[in-house]
Design a protein around this motif. Structure first.
Motif, mmCIF file in Angstrom:
data_model
loop_
_atom_site.group_PDB
_atom_site.id
_atom_site.type_symbol
_atom_site.label_atom_id
_atom_site.label_comp_id
_atom_site.label_asym_id
_atom_site.label_seq_id
_atom_site.Cartn_x
_atom_site.Cartn_y
_atom_site.Cartn_z
ATOM 1 N N ASN A 150 11.923 38.503 26.787
ATOM 2 C CA ASN A 150 12.193 39.217 28.044
ATOM 3 C C ASN A 150 12.166 38.273 29.235
ATOM 4 O OD1 ASN A 150 12.370 41.677 26.652
ATOM 5 N ND2 ASN A 150 10.161 42.071 26.862
ATOM 6 N N TYR A 151 11.271 37.314 29.172
ATOM 7 C CA TYR A 151 11.170 36.307 30.234
ATOM 8 C C TYR A 151 12.465 35.498 30.321
ATOM 9 C CZ TYR A 151 8.344 33.249 33.278
ATOM 10 O OH TYR A 151 7.807 32.555 34.340
ATOM 11 N N ASN A 174 6.956 35.115 36.081
ATOM 12 C CA ASN A 174 6.991 36.064 34.977
ATOM 13 C C ASN A 174 6.744 37.467 35.531
ATOM 14 O OD1 ASN A 174 6.800 37.503 32.613
ATOM 15 N ND2 ASN A 174 5.268 36.174 31.659
ATOM 16 N N ARG A 212 5.891 40.205 34.189
ATOM 17 C CA ARG A 212 4.760 40.922 33.602
ATOM 18 C C ARG A 212 3.414 40.346 34.038
ATOM 19 N NH1 ARG A 212 6.250 42.460 27.307
ATOM 20 N NH2 ARG A 212 8.235 43.520 27.753
ATOM 21 N N ARG A 213 3.390 39.090 34.432
ATOM 22 C CA ARG A 213 2.119 38.451 34.759
ATOM 23 C C ARG A 213 1.901 38.321 36.264
ATOM 24 N NH1 ARG A 213 -0.481 35.597 30.575
ATOM 25 N NH2 ARG A 213 0.597 35.800 28.579
ATOM 26 N N GLU A 250 15.266 37.516 31.793
ATOM 27 C CA GLU A 250 15.156 37.560 33.249
ATOM 28 C C GLU A 250 15.738 36.288 33.872
ATOM 29 O OE1 GLU A 250 13.941 39.019 37.066
ATOM 30 O OE2 GLU A 250 14.167 39.984 35.107
ATOM 31 N N SER A 298 3.381 35.971 23.132
ATOM 32 C CA SER A 298 4.186 36.929 22.370
ATOM 33 C C SER A 298 5.657 36.553 22.469
ATOM 34 C CB SER A 298 3.965 38.345 22.908
ATOM 35 O OG SER A 298 4.903 39.244 22.357
ATOM 36 N N GLU A 299 6.331 36.590 21.332
ATOM 37 C CA GLU A 299 7.751 36.240 21.338
ATOM 38 C C GLU A 299 8.576 37.292 22.066
ATOM 39 O OE1 GLU A 299 11.233 34.667 18.262
ATOM 40 O OE2 GLU A 299 9.257 35.302 17.520
ATOM 41 N N ASP A 300 8.183 38.552 21.985
ATOM 42 C CA ASP A 300 8.905 39.601 22.703
ATOM 43 C C ASP A 300 8.802 39.384 24.216
ATOM 44 O OD1 ASP A 300 9.617 40.789 20.322
ATOM 45 O OD2 ASP A 300 7.907 42.184 20.310
ATOM 46 N N GLU A 301 7.612 39.045 24.673
ATOM 47 C CA GLU A 301 7.448 38.774 26.097
ATOM 48 C C GLU A 301 8.254 37.547 26.510
ATOM 49 O OE1 GLU A 301 3.911 37.666 29.340
ATOM 50 O OE2 GLU A 301 3.405 38.242 27.260
ATOM 51 N N TYR A 302 8.253 36.524 25.648
ATOM 52 C CA TYR A 302 9.019 35.325 25.957
ATOM 53 C C TYR A 302 10.520 35.627 26.009
ATOM 54 C CZ TYR A 302 9.750 30.279 26.247
ATOM 55 O OH TYR A 302 10.078 29.017 26.672
ATOM 56 N N VAL A 317 2.726 32.227 27.627
ATOM 57 C CA VAL A 317 3.254 33.375 26.893
ATOM 58 C C VAL A 317 2.974 33.193 25.402
ATOM 59 C CG1 VAL A 317 5.300 34.749 26.380
ATOM 60 C CG2 VAL A 317 5.041 33.694 28.634
#
Length: 607
Positions: free
Chosen positions: A131-132, A76, A78-79, A135, A125-129, A123
């Protein structure tokens, strides 16, 4: 003579320092391109679809090709804090390069055997998911006509109870990747994708309540209910089962020769379980009767055969089930070489016999990054360092040697005359034999071989009172004797040396001195010293009808001692040392810069 001089000049230019540095630049650019990208094509040169096995069985239908990918585990961004030099970035670049090569196999469908995302279960957050997932799709892009089927893994949806796991992980996976349990008909086969982590969770609840599978009420929409519903359908199509977690097997079961090490052993921990339980495995096999099982999760390859009870009336014709655990597609500390699996399917109706094979699979491997580093990069780096050290430490020695030979005119020696001495060209111009005319050098010796006074060495006089033409008189510079060390009696007759027995401090010149003259070492001294060299390599070859020889040797102990002593002599030596260090650093940067730029461009293309 001019021809020889031109040829030596040309050869010196070919082996000049600038030429070697340019060759090293070119070598490292090619090496980086090969190690960072070319090895992927080379590793897949023998990877082919197993269509030939089906054709040999008599099938005339064109097979449907399915690519099986296990455990890509995309980090990920972001992480993991991806950077160009971090492990996550290295893993991501490896996935991009591997996928760009694998897609050239042109599969008809792709099956992902779980652990698609390395941290999908965390994850929240749905937004983060989203984006994941973007990617992931940006790296593993496929043609729109190629369907992708996803099996959930424990890193995707979690396994067990934990406060760190997202409560919406299964919801997100279903929304972006597809159902947790599904059935797909492809080339006359029933492809079943089951939620193995959910099966383990439901098995824990069943076991905690002390119930068997026959009396257990399956959870609505769960994997046990899905398996039972598939068994109810009456169909003669072969079933191919896909599960992220491998089925149970004895600990002593061998995984075959294609596994790197060990075998799959039962273990469980926070968020994972190595294999399904024994009762769960028996339930799955005896309910579905699959023709073959493909699993993942373990990272390494495993090929085993499960034995079924022949007393079961439903499987009288089939008592074994083969399971293949597919290698991880991403690099891991558990394996040296990642891999994937190729599966070819033909419709059962096209088979020559009812019991003929309708599918075949093949194992493929990706490059070993650790071996590339240890077997290619490290040796190349060592050889490059040796070459740069040689061309930056030895230029002064080469200059002294060339300056010794350059000012002296070289004449062709008569047949049978001794070869020229390696330390001085005077040996080739003067002979103690009587000659027809003067053969003394036409030019003065270089300052490096001059002495302050000829009387400080000795005066060589002929045995007769009158000199003959061509014989040396008072000048020791015309004789080769002062240029060789007096201690090496194997080179000259000791009777030609001046006697010192009359006085240890009085030389024939009559002057009182307490220091012995400085003699240049003889060729035999170099040969004897070279014997102490720890390693040398020679190569003889014929070029332009002349036999030539190239020798590379490590410096001797004496040379290293002299070099170390010279570094501490005076300010001139210290200046030379600093200049050598700066010259070495500059050459290293000059060689490394094109390779670093090439590596950065490749990383930019696959990042």
């Amino acid at each position: 003579m001019s021809f020889i001089h031109e040829r030596r000049t040309r050869n010196s230019r070919l082996l000049s320092r600038n030429t070697i540095i340019n060759l090293l630049r070119f070598f490292w650019v090619i090496l980086v391109i090969w190690c960072e990208f070319g090895v992927f094509f080379y590793s897949l040169s023998d990877c082919k679809w197993p269509d030939k096995e089906l054709k040999e069985a008599g099938s005339t239908e064109k097979p449907t090709r399915v690519l099986l990918i296990s455990d890509p585990q995309l980090p990920n961004p972001r992480r993991s804090g991806i950077s160009w030099f971090g492990y996550s970035a290295s893993s991501t670049r490896y996935l991009r390069k591997g996928w760009s090569v694998v897609t050239r196999l042109h599969p008809h469908a792709v099956v992902w055997l779980g652990d698609v995302l390395a941290s999908g279960r965390y994850v929240t957050s749905e937004d983060e998911y989203e984006n994941y997932v973007d990617e992931f799709k940006g790296i593993f892009s496929t043609d729109k006509s190629v369907p992708n089927y996803f099996v959930p893994g424990n890193r995707d949806v979690g396994l067990g109870e934990s406060s760190t796991f997202s409560k919406n992980s299964r919801k997100y996976f279903t929304e972006y990747f597809g159902p947790l349990n599904q059935e797909v008909n492809l080339a006359g086969h029933r492809l079943l994708f089951i939620d193995a982590p959910g099966l383990v969770d439901e098995d824990y609840r069943r076991h905690g309540m002390g119930k068997q599978y026959e009396t257990w009420t399956p959870a609505v929409g769960g994997p046990i209910e899905f398996i039972a519903s598939v068994a109810i359908k009456a169909s003669s199509s072969p079933i191919i089962l896909f599960s992220h977690i491998p089925l149970s097997r004895p600990a002593s079961t061998s995984c075959g020769p294609l596994r790197e090490q060990g075998s799959i052993r039962a273990s469980a921990g926070h968020g994972y379980q190595n294999m399904l339980g024994k009762q769960t495995t028996r339930f799955v096999l005896h309910t579905l009767h699959p023709a073959v099982v493909f699993s993942g999760d373990n990272r390494d390859y495993c090929n085993i055969t499960h034995q079924l009870r022949s007393t079961d009336a439903n499987i009288l014709a089939k008592t074994t089930v083969r399971e293949v655990t597919v290698k991880s597609f991403s690099p891991s500390r558990h394996i040296r070489r990642p891999g994937f699996q190729l599966l070819s399917l033909v419709h059962p109706d096209s088979a020559v016999s009812p019991h003929g094979p309708t599918f075949a699979d093949a194992h493929c491997l990706l490059p070993d990054t650790f071996r590339i580093f240890s077997s290619i990069y490290v040796p190349a780096l060592v050889l490059t360092a040796i070459a740069l050290l040689y061309f930056n430490i030895s230029p002064d020695r080469h200059h002294r040697r060339s300056s010794t030979l350059s000012p002296v005119s070289v004449s062709r020696s008569r047949p049978g005359s001794p070869p020229p001495g390696p330390e001085s060209a005077i040996w080739s111009n003067w002979s103690p034999r009587r000659s027809n005319g003067p053969t003394t050098p036409s030019t003065a010796l270089p300052p490096s071989l001059r002495v302050s006074s000829a009387k400080e060495i000795f005066t060589f006089r002929a045995l007769s009172s009158s000199s003959t033409p061509g014989s040396p008189l008072d000048s020791p510079l015309l004789s080769p004797i002062p240029l060789f060390h007096a201690g090496h009696e194997d080179e000259m007759n000791p009777v030609h040396y001046p006697s010192q027995h009359h006085n240890d401090n009085i030389w024939p010149s009559g002057e009182d001195t307490h220091e012995a003259p400085s003699f240049l070492p003889s060729p035999s001294a170099h040969r004897s010293e070279r014997k102490w060299s720890s390693w040398s390599w020679s190569w003889s070859f014929v070029f332009r009808e002349r036999r030539r020889r190239v020798t590379i040797a490590l410096p001797t102990w004496g040379e290293m001692r002299r070099f170390g002593a010279s570094l501490n002599n005076d300010s001139t030596s210290r200046g030379k040392r600093r200049g050598m260090v700066w010259r070495l650093a500059g050459d290293s940067m000059s060689v490394a810069l094109p390779a670093v730029v090439t590596w950065a461009l490749i990383g930019w293309l696959f990042f």
